[in-house]
Design a protein around this motif. Structure first.
Motif, short mmCIF file in Angstrom:
data_model
loop_
_atom_site.label_atom_id
_atom_site.label_comp_id
_atom_site.label_asym_id
_atom_site.label_seq_id
_atom_site.Cartn_x
_atom_site.Cartn_y
_atom_site.Cartn_z
N MET A 1 8.16 -29.91 -4.39
CA MET A 1 9.29 -29.08 -3.99
C MET A 1 9.10 -27.68 -4.58
SD MET A 1 13.37 -29.76 -4.62
CE MET A 1 13.26 -31.40 -3.91
N ASN A 2 9.12 -26.63 -3.70
CA ASN A 2 8.84 -25.29 -4.18
C ASN A 2 10.02 -24.71 -4.97
OD1 ASN A 2 10.59 -23.56 -2.33
ND2 ASN A 2 9.40 -24.67 -0.79
N GLY A 3 9.71 -23.71 -5.80
CA GLY A 3 10.72 -23.13 -6.68
C GLY A 3 11.83 -22.44 -5.93
N ARG A 4 11.50 -21.78 -4.82
CA ARG A 4 12.54 -21.09 -4.04
C ARG A 4 13.51 -22.10 -3.44
NH1 ARG A 4 10.70 -16.38 0.04
NH2 ARG A 4 10.67 -15.15 -1.89
N TYR A 5 12.99 -23.25 -2.99
CA TYR A 5 13.87 -24.27 -2.44
C TYR A 5 14.76 -24.86 -3.53
CZ TYR A 5 15.44 -28.49 -0.01
OH TYR A 5 16.22 -29.49 0.55
N GLN A 6 14.23 -25.06 -4.70
CA GLN A 6 15.04 -25.55 -5.82
C GLN A 6 16.14 -24.57 -6.16
OE1 GLN A 6 11.79 -26.24 -8.67
NE2 GLN A 6 12.25 -28.44 -8.60
N HIS A 7 15.81 -23.27 -6.13
CA HIS A 7 16.82 -22.24 -6.38
C HIS A 7 17.93 -22.32 -5.34
CE1 HIS A 7 17.71 -17.65 -6.99
NE2 HIS A 7 18.66 -18.42 -7.49
N TYR A 8 17.55 -22.51 -4.07
CA TYR A 8 18.52 -22.65 -3.00
C TYR A 8 19.44 -23.85 -3.24
CZ TYR A 8 20.15 -24.65 1.42
OH TYR A 8 20.91 -25.25 2.38
#
Length: 342
Positions: free
Chosen positions: A1-8
């Protein structure tokens, strides 16, 4: 899971009622970039074959179509019937889904299937070269889901394509406006659509043109004029036309107004198949304009934000070849008499 998606996911958990565009703004990315980071989760990237995509939408039956800009959201339930494509596109269904399409501004598209508290929400969303929304089509309980799923399957990209977004170019305009020539050409118009050519020829914005001509052609009024007009139309039940545009689509409502309310500075218009949300506190200027046609003058009420971009435009309903609606003219006159800006 990418960091930008986790931030979202983190932001969404903290702000469950915020729209995707608001979450993207908090992340300092475009809305298209936010959907790109959701690929493989609840989002599928579609081929930028917008002709195939539009023809596919014409086969799915009823949808809820949303066209918006930063200050207004225009929602209409209907179908992509009477689709015509050329240099520009049109979905011609007055009093239903009525669109003017500019695919040259379109860049990418996604299909989203998102779990919400109300259940699964499915949409096809199209974005421009800057990653901003052009239009979104959401399924309803009456959508042909078999045709919808076939469309997504046919248009899905097998391999993700990186987004190639770019800054929006500054609009052409000049500081030196030849007001006399502009007004002369304005008065010589025989069709309201000629106004776009006039602006282009003189390299001016709408507001520059309004300020350069006589007050019988363009007159600034108070910013509560739209609320006043809509309240009058709700009472009189005359048909209006309400235009809201993104950079790649204009969506048009035609019909009477059922309900108008202001909630937390949001002007809300409700009809069974249509709704409008408009941020009243973002209206910086409001103008009444009159444009000559073969059938006489056509009058509009135009709303602008502080950056000069158009928020929305209102007309009285008029059929080609017919003069302007008298009730609309009376409503505009009432605004002119009671709401003239200083």
């Amino acid at each position: 899971m990418n960091g930008r998606y986790q931030h979202y996911l983190s932001l969404k958990a903290t702000h469950p009622h915020k729209h995707t565009c608001e979450l993207a703004a908090q992340m300092a990315i475009s809305e298209a970039e936010l959907l790109f980071c959701r690929l493989g989760q609840d989002t599928v990237q579609l081929r930028p074959d917008f002709t195939a995509l539009l023809h596919g939408l014409s086969r799915v039956g009823e949808i809820k179509n949303i066209t918006r800009n930063p200050y207004a959201i225009h929602k209409q339930i209907g179908g992509y019937d009477n689709l015509r494509l050329g240099q520009h596109g049109i979905v011609l269904n007055p009093r239903a889904l009525d669109l003017r399409l500019f695919p040259a501004q379109w860049h990418c598209a996604f299909a989203v299937a998102e779990q919400t508290s109300q259940g699964l929400r499915q949409s096809i969303q199209i974005f421009d070269n800057q990653g901003d929304a052009v239009l979104s089509a959401f399924t309803t309980e009456n959508t042909n889901l078999t045709a919808w799923n076939e469309l997504i399957s046919e248009c899905s990209l097998r391999k993700h394509r990186e987004l190639d977004l770019r800054a929006y170019p500054a609009p052409l305009h000049t500081d030196a406006v030849d007001g006399q020539a502009l007004e002369r050409e304005w008065r010589a118009m025989t069709d309201v659509h000629q106004f776009f050519g006039l602006l282009k020829n003189h390299e001016v914005s709408r507001l520059q043109a309004f300020r350069a001509v006589g007050s019988d052609l363009a007159c600034q009024v108070d910013n509560d004029a739209v609320q006043q007009i809509l309240a009058q139309a709700e009472k009189a039940q005359n048909e209006l036309m309400i235009f809201v545009a993104s950079r790649g689509c204009v969506q048009i409502f035609t019909g009477p107004i059922d309900k108008v309310a202001v909630v937390n500075q949001q002007l809300c218009v409700e009809n069974p198949a249509f709704s409008l949300q408009l941020a009243m506190d973002n209206i910086a200027e409001t103008w009444v304009t009159r444009k000559p046609t073969r059938d006489g003058f056509v009058t509009s009420l135009e709303l602008f934000a502080a950056d000069g971009s158009q928020i929305a435009q209102l007309y009285g309903q008029r059929s080609e070849g017919a003069p302007e609606q008298l009730t609309w003219r009376e409503q505009i006159d009432a605004v002119m008499n009671t709401g003239v800006a200083a």
